[in-house]
Motif scaffolding. Structure first.
Motif, PDB file in Angstrom:
ATOM      1  N   PHE A  71       3.608 -13.102  16.832  1.00 34.16           N
ATOM      2  CA  PHE A  71       2.377 -13.756  16.408  1.00 34.16           C
ATOM      3  C   PHE A  71       1.898 -13.269  15.039  1.00 34.16           C
ATOM      4  CE2 PHE A  71       1.964 -14.156  21.125  1.00 34.16           C
ATOM      5  CZ  PHE A  71       2.070 -15.536  21.167  1.00 34.16           C
ATOM      6  N   SER A  72       2.730 -12.481  14.329  1.00 27.74           N
ATOM      7  CA  SER A  72       2.360 -12.028  12.990  1.00 27.74           C
ATOM      8  C   SER A  72       2.580 -13.142  11.971  1.00 27.74           C
ATOM      9  CB  SER A  72       3.173 -10.792  12.589  1.00 27.74           C
ATOM     10  OG  SER A  72       2.703  -9.650  13.273  1.00 27.74           O
ATOM     11  N   GLU A  73       1.998 -12.909  10.806  1.00 27.70           N
ATOM     12  CA  GLU A  73       2.055 -13.892   9.721  1.00 27.70           C
ATOM     13  C   GLU A  73       3.488 -14.234   9.340  1.00 27.70           C
ATOM     14  OE1 GLU A  73       0.832 -14.062   4.979  1.00 27.70           O
ATOM     15  OE2 GLU A  73      -0.165 -12.616   6.282  1.00 27.70           O
ATOM     16  N   ARG A  74       3.687 -15.505   9.022  1.00 31.00           N
ATOM     17  CA  ARG A  74       4.960 -15.978   8.464  1.00 31.00           C
ATOM     18  C   ARG A  74       4.841 -15.889   6.952  1.00 31.00           C
ATOM     19  NH1 ARG A  74       5.685 -15.186  13.168  1.00 31.00           N
ATOM     20  NH2 ARG A  74       6.900 -16.490  14.544  1.00 31.00           N
ATOM     21  N   THR A  75       5.706 -15.112   6.332  1.00 28.23           N
ATOM     22  CA  THR A  75       5.601 -14.882   4.888  1.00 28.23           C
ATOM     23  C   THR A  75       6.521 -15.784   4.077  1.00 28.23           C
ATOM     24  OG1 THR A  75       7.326 -13.185   4.830  1.00 28.23           O
ATOM     25  CG2 THR A  75       5.051 -12.458   5.322  1.00 28.23           C
ATOM     26  N   ASP A  76       7.535 -16.341   4.699  1.00 26.49           N
ATOM     27  CA  ASP A  76       8.538 -17.161   4.005  1.00 26.49           C
ATOM     28  C   ASP A  76       9.239 -16.381   2.897  1.00 26.49           C
ATOM     29  OD1 ASP A  76       8.056 -19.435   5.608  1.00 26.49           O
ATOM     30  OD2 ASP A  76       6.345 -19.987   4.358  1.00 26.49           O
ATOM     31  N   VAL A  77       9.338 -15.057   3.095  1.00 28.81           N
ATOM     32  CA  VAL A  77      10.006 -14.177   2.139  1.00 28.81           C
ATOM     33  C   VAL A  77      11.061 -13.381   2.904  1.00 28.81           C
ATOM     34  CG1 VAL A  77       9.673 -12.182   0.609  1.00 28.81           C
ATOM     35  CG2 VAL A  77       7.925 -13.966   0.719  1.00 28.81           C
ATOM     36  N   VAL A  78      12.248 -13.254   2.326  1.00 30.68           N
ATOM     37  CA  VAL A  78      13.284 -12.427   2.950  1.00 30.68           C
ATOM     38  C   VAL A  78      12.796 -10.982   2.936  1.00 30.68           C
ATOM     39  CG1 VAL A  78      15.653 -11.592   2.743  1.00 30.68           C
ATOM     40  CG2 VAL A  78      15.135 -13.992   2.283  1.00 30.68           C
ATOM     41  N   ARG A  79      12.895 -10.308   4.069  1.00 26.34           N
ATOM     42  CA  ARG A  79      12.361  -8.944   4.202  1.00 26.34           C
ATOM     43  C   ARG A  79      13.509  -7.985   4.519  1.00 26.34           C
ATOM     44  NH1 ARG A  79       7.326 -10.180   3.622  1.00 26.34           N
ATOM     45  NH2 ARG A  79       6.451  -8.112   3.771  1.00 26.34           N
ATOM     46  N   PRO A  80      14.159  -7.452   3.477  1.00 25.42           N
ATOM     47  CA  PRO A  80      15.223  -6.471   3.732  1.00 25.42           C
ATOM     48  C   PRO A  80      14.646  -5.190   4.335  1.00 25.42           C
ATOM     49  CG  PRO A  80      14.784  -6.646   1.376  1.00 25.42           C
ATOM     50  CD  PRO A  80      13.952  -7.701   2.065  1.00 25.42           C
ATOM     51  N   LEU A  81      15.517  -4.310   4.780  1.00 18.95           N
ATOM     52  CA  LEU A  81      15.095  -3.091   5.461  1.00 18.95           C
ATOM     53  C   LEU A  81      14.067  -2.297   4.654  1.00 18.95           C
ATOM     54  CD1 LEU A  81      15.263  -1.142   7.824  1.00 18.95           C
ATOM     55  CD2 LEU A  81      17.255  -0.091   6.709  1.00 18.95           C
ATOM     56  N   ALA A  82      14.286  -2.128   3.362  1.00 18.88           N
ATOM     57  CA  ALA A  82      13.334  -1.352   2.549  1.00 18.88           C
ATOM     58  C   ALA A  82      11.940  -1.971   2.590  1.00 18.88           C
ATOM     59  CB  ALA A  82      13.827  -1.249   1.110  1.00 18.88           C
ATOM     60  N   GLN A  83      11.860  -3.300   2.605  1.00 21.34           N
ATOM     61  CA  GLN A  83      10.553  -3.956   2.678  1.00 21.34           C
ATOM     62  C   GLN A  83       9.953  -3.775   4.063  1.00 21.34           C
ATOM     63  OE1 GLN A  83       8.661  -5.379   0.152  1.00 21.34           O
ATOM     64  NE2 GLN A  83       7.119  -5.225   1.772  1.00 21.34           N
ATOM     65  N   ARG A  84      10.768  -3.846   5.102  1.00 21.47           N
ATOM     66  CA  ARG A  84      10.254  -3.625   6.471  1.00 21.47           C
ATOM     67  C   ARG A  84       9.692  -2.209   6.607  1.00 21.47           C
ATOM     68  NH1 ARG A  84       9.835  -8.174   9.183  1.00 21.47           N
ATOM     69  NH2 ARG A  84      11.549  -9.602   8.909  1.00 21.47           N
ATOM     70  N   VAL A  85      10.349  -1.239   6.003  1.00 20.25           N
ATOM     71  CA  VAL A  85       9.831   0.135   6.033  1.00 20.25           C
ATOM     72  C   VAL A  85       8.502   0.204   5.293  1.00 20.25           C
ATOM     73  CG1 VAL A  85      10.271   2.491   5.233  1.00 20.25           C
ATOM     74  CG2 VAL A  85      12.106   1.190   6.332  1.00 20.25           C
ATOM     75  N   ALA A  86       8.421  -0.441   4.126  1.00 21.46           N
ATOM     76  CA  ALA A  86       7.151  -0.484   3.383  1.00 21.46           C
ATOM     77  C   ALA A  86       6.072  -1.193   4.190  1.00 21.46           C
ATOM     78  CB  ALA A  86       7.368  -1.185   2.034  1.00 21.46           C
ATOM     79  N   ASP A  87       6.442  -2.250   4.890  1.00 19.32           N
ATOM     80  CA  ASP A  87       5.475  -2.974   5.738  1.00 19.32           C
ATOM     81  C   ASP A  87       4.892  -2.042   6.794  1.00 19.32           C
ATOM     82  OD1 ASP A  87       6.119  -5.342   4.367  1.00 19.32           O
ATOM     83  OD2 ASP A  87       7.458  -6.070   5.970  1.00 19.32           O
ATOM     84  N   LEU A  88       5.760  -1.328   7.505  1.00 16.56           N
ATOM     85  CA  LEU A  88       5.296  -0.432   8.567  1.00 16.56           C
ATOM     86  C   LEU A  88       4.472   0.723   8.004  1.00 16.56           C
ATOM     87  CD1 LEU A  88       8.416  -0.437  10.865  1.00 16.56           C
ATOM     88  CD2 LEU A  88       6.140  -1.290  11.451  1.00 16.56           C
ATOM     89  N   ALA A  89       4.855   1.205   6.826  1.00 16.90           N
ATOM     90  CA  ALA A  89       4.077   2.269   6.185  1.00 16.90           C
ATOM     91  C   ALA A  89       2.659   1.775   5.878  1.00 16.90           C
ATOM     92  CB  ALA A  89       4.763   2.748   4.911  1.00 16.90           C
ATOM     93  N   ALA A  90       2.543   0.541   5.400  1.00 20.46           N
ATOM     94  CA  ALA A  90       1.231  -0.024   5.104  1.00 20.46           C
ATOM     95  C   ALA A  90       0.414  -0.187   6.390  1.00 20.46           C
ATOM     96  CB  ALA A  90       1.378  -1.365   4.397  1.00 20.46           C
ATOM     97  N   LEU A  91       1.045  -0.646   7.456  1.00 20.75           N
ATOM     98  CA  LEU A  91       0.362  -0.838   8.719  1.00 20.75           C
ATOM     99  C   LEU A  91      -0.160   0.476   9.285  1.00 20.75           C
ATOM    100  CD1 LEU A  91      -0.376  -2.708  11.167  1.00 20.75           C
ATOM    101  CD2 LEU A  91       1.834  -2.012  12.126  1.00 20.75           C
ATOM    102  N   THR A  92       0.608   1.531   9.174  1.00 20.26           N
ATOM    103  CA  THR A  92       0.241   2.796   9.809  1.00 20.26           C
ATOM    104  C   THR A  92      -0.589   3.713   8.916  1.00 20.26           C
ATOM    105  OG1 THR A  92       2.357   3.790   9.164  1.00 20.26           O
ATOM    106  CG2 THR A  92       2.234   2.766  11.345  1.00 20.26           C
ATOM    107  N   ASP A  93      -0.805   3.322   7.689  1.00 24.34           N
ATOM    108  CA  ASP A  93      -1.587   4.142   6.758  1.00 24.34           C
ATOM    109  C   ASP A  93      -3.038   4.258   7.157  1.00 24.34           C
ATOM    110  OD1 ASP A  93      -1.371   5.781   4.629  1.00 24.34           O
ATOM    111  OD2 ASP A  93      -1.381   4.194   3.123  1.00 24.34           O
TER     112      ASP A  93
END
Length: 105
Positions: free
Chosen positions: A83-105
């Motif tokens: 149910f999270s936002e659809r970004t329409d952007v390819v999210r490689p592993l490095a971006q997924r790690v950055a995403d989780l870092a932002a969420l948990t900050d």
């Protein structure tokens, strides 16, 4: 336990705000007056969603209701999944790690 949270983006999403869906026992534990032993961040793989962790979420909360020690469980739907936002952007592993870092900050 379901809610949406707005999170400032990182990496390729710098300057944007992304909307995440999470299952979070924290607010309900607080309502019960329970101080959790710690927090478990449950992250699913690709392609799936936070529903994968539903039993862990439910068991942790049931323990709290029974007066037993409990952990706060936060199960995320990664961006573009569940149910999270659809970004329409390819999210490689490095971006997924950055995403989780932002969420948990």
């Amino acid at each position: 336990f379901s809610r949406l949270v707005a999170v400032p983006g990182r990496g390729a999403d710098e300057g944007m705000t992304r909307t995440w869906h999470i299952l979070d026992t924290g607010p309900e534990l607080a309502r019960l007056g329970v101080s959790p032993r710690g927090t478990v961040l449950a992250v699913h793989g690709n392609p799936t969603w936070s529903y994968l962790w539903r039993r862990i979420v439910a068991r942790s909360f049931a323990a709290a209701e029974a007066g037993e020690p409990a952990w706060r469980v936060v199960a995320v739907d990664q961006l573009d999944m569940g149910f999270s936002e659809r970004t329409d952007v390819v999210r490689p592993l490095a971006q997924r790690v950055a995403d989780l870092a932002a969420l948990t900050d």
